[in-house]
Write a protein that holds these residues in place. Structure first.
Motif, PDB file in Angstrom:
ATOM      1  N   THR A   1       0.757  -1.090  -0.031  1.00 52.07           N
ATOM      2  CA  THR A   1       0.084   0.056  -0.054  1.00 52.07           C
ATOM      3  C   THR A   1       0.790   1.244   0.131  1.00 52.07           C
ATOM      4  OG1 THR A   1      -0.304  -0.144   2.382  1.00 52.07           O
ATOM      5  CG2 THR A   1      -1.917  -1.117   1.162  1.00 52.07           C
ATOM      6  N   TYR A   2       2.043   1.314  -0.415  1.00 49.50           N
ATOM      7  CA  TYR A   2       3.030   2.297  -0.495  1.00 49.50           C
ATOM      8  C   TYR A   2       3.692   2.394  -1.931  1.00 49.50           C
ATOM      9  CZ  TYR A   2       6.504   5.745   0.626  1.00 49.50           C
ATOM     10  OH  TYR A   2       7.318   6.914   0.884  1.00 49.50           O
TER      11      TYR A   2
ATOM     12  N   SER B   1      -2.346  10.217  -1.759  1.00 50.02           N
ATOM     13  CA  SER B   1      -2.852   8.950  -1.951  1.00 50.02           C
ATOM     14  C   SER B   1      -3.949   8.957  -3.051  1.00 50.02           C
ATOM     15  CB  SER B   1      -3.768   8.680  -0.549  1.00 50.02           C
ATOM     16  OG  SER B   1      -4.818   9.428  -0.357  1.00 50.02           O
TER      17      SER B   1
ATOM     18  N   GLN C   1      -6.537   3.299  -1.759  1.00 48.66           N
ATOM     19  CA  GLN C   1      -5.834   2.954  -0.556  1.00 48.66           C
ATOM     20  C   GLN C   1      -4.426   2.759  -0.613  1.00 48.66           C
ATOM     21  OE1 GLN C   1      -6.480  -1.436   0.267  1.00 48.66           O
ATOM     22  NE2 GLN C   1      -7.591  -1.358  -1.809  1.00 48.66           N
TER      23      GLN C   1
ATOM     24  N   ILE D   1      -0.590   4.902  -0.377  1.00 47.21           N
ATOM     25  CA  ILE D   1       0.081   6.126   0.109  1.00 47.21           C
ATOM     26  C   ILE D   1       1.199   6.363  -0.985  1.00 47.21           C
ATOM     27  CG2 ILE D   1       1.470   7.137   1.644  1.00 47.21           C
ATOM     28  CD1 ILE D   1      -1.071   6.461   3.192  1.00 47.21           C
TER      29      ILE D   1
END
Length: 188
Positions: free
Chosen positions: A112-113, A152, A155, A157
């Motif tokens: 998620t990054y 973002s 979801q 980042i």
């Protein structure tokens, strides 16, 4: 390009006309050069396209220290080997690389990054990135010739590095108008 091509074509037509002793006037040659330029331009484009299709693609994949690094078309993509290829951050990285020529590098250390390095070609392109990534213009930081920010997408980042962006924002009035710089008391 067209004007230069017309002049070059005119010169060659003039040379051929004199060599073959053809009964063409200067007006005929000029008209021929103007009429033939689009066709010649198309032929040159086809030839360049054919050569590009036959040219080898510079592509490399290296896995070192648990990170798979792929370099393709002046873009470097790094993804941790433990991150699934269908994770949200990996899919977003693929989508941005495929759709945007501004992307220089993507780093996916987790699902998620996303670390993203872009080099926008204009102030409008940087505005697109600011909106697309949900960046707060007031929270952007400048260091040397780069601008950094965190936003973002869904979801994921996204930590973005805008390479060359300070140079684009030399027109402060335009940057303020586009919402890229906060209003100051002196500009109110």
């Amino acid at each position: 390009m067209s004007r230069d091509l017309q002049h070059c074509l005119h010169s060659h037509l003039e040379l051929v006309t004199k060599t073959l002793d053809l009964p063409l006037t200067a007006k005929h040659l000029e008209d021929l050069a103007v009429e033939l330029t689009p066709a010649i331009k198309a032929l040159l484009a086809e030839q360049a396209d054919a050569q590009a299709a036959d040219a080898p693609v510079d592509y490399s994949v290296v896995e070192e220290g648990g990170v798979r690094t792929t370099t393709y078309a002046q873009c470097t993509s790094r993804i941790d080997v433990t991150v699934a290829e269908d994770s949200p951050a990996a899919l977003l990285a693929v989508k941005l690389r495929a759709q945007q020529p501004d992307v220089l590098a993507t780093d996916v250390p987790s699902a998620t990054y996303l670390g993203l390095t872009v080099r926008p070609q204009s102030l409008h392109a940087w505005t697109w990135w600011v909106h697309r990534l949900g960046l707060d213009p007031a929270a952007l930081t400048r260091q040397d010739d780069k601008v950094y920010g965190v936003g973002s997408v869904g979801q994921v980042i996204v930590h973005v590095c805008g390479d060359g962006v300070p140079e684009l924002m030399t027109d402060e009035a335009a940057a303020r108008l586009m919402g890229l710089l906060a209003e100051t008391e002196s500009s109110s």
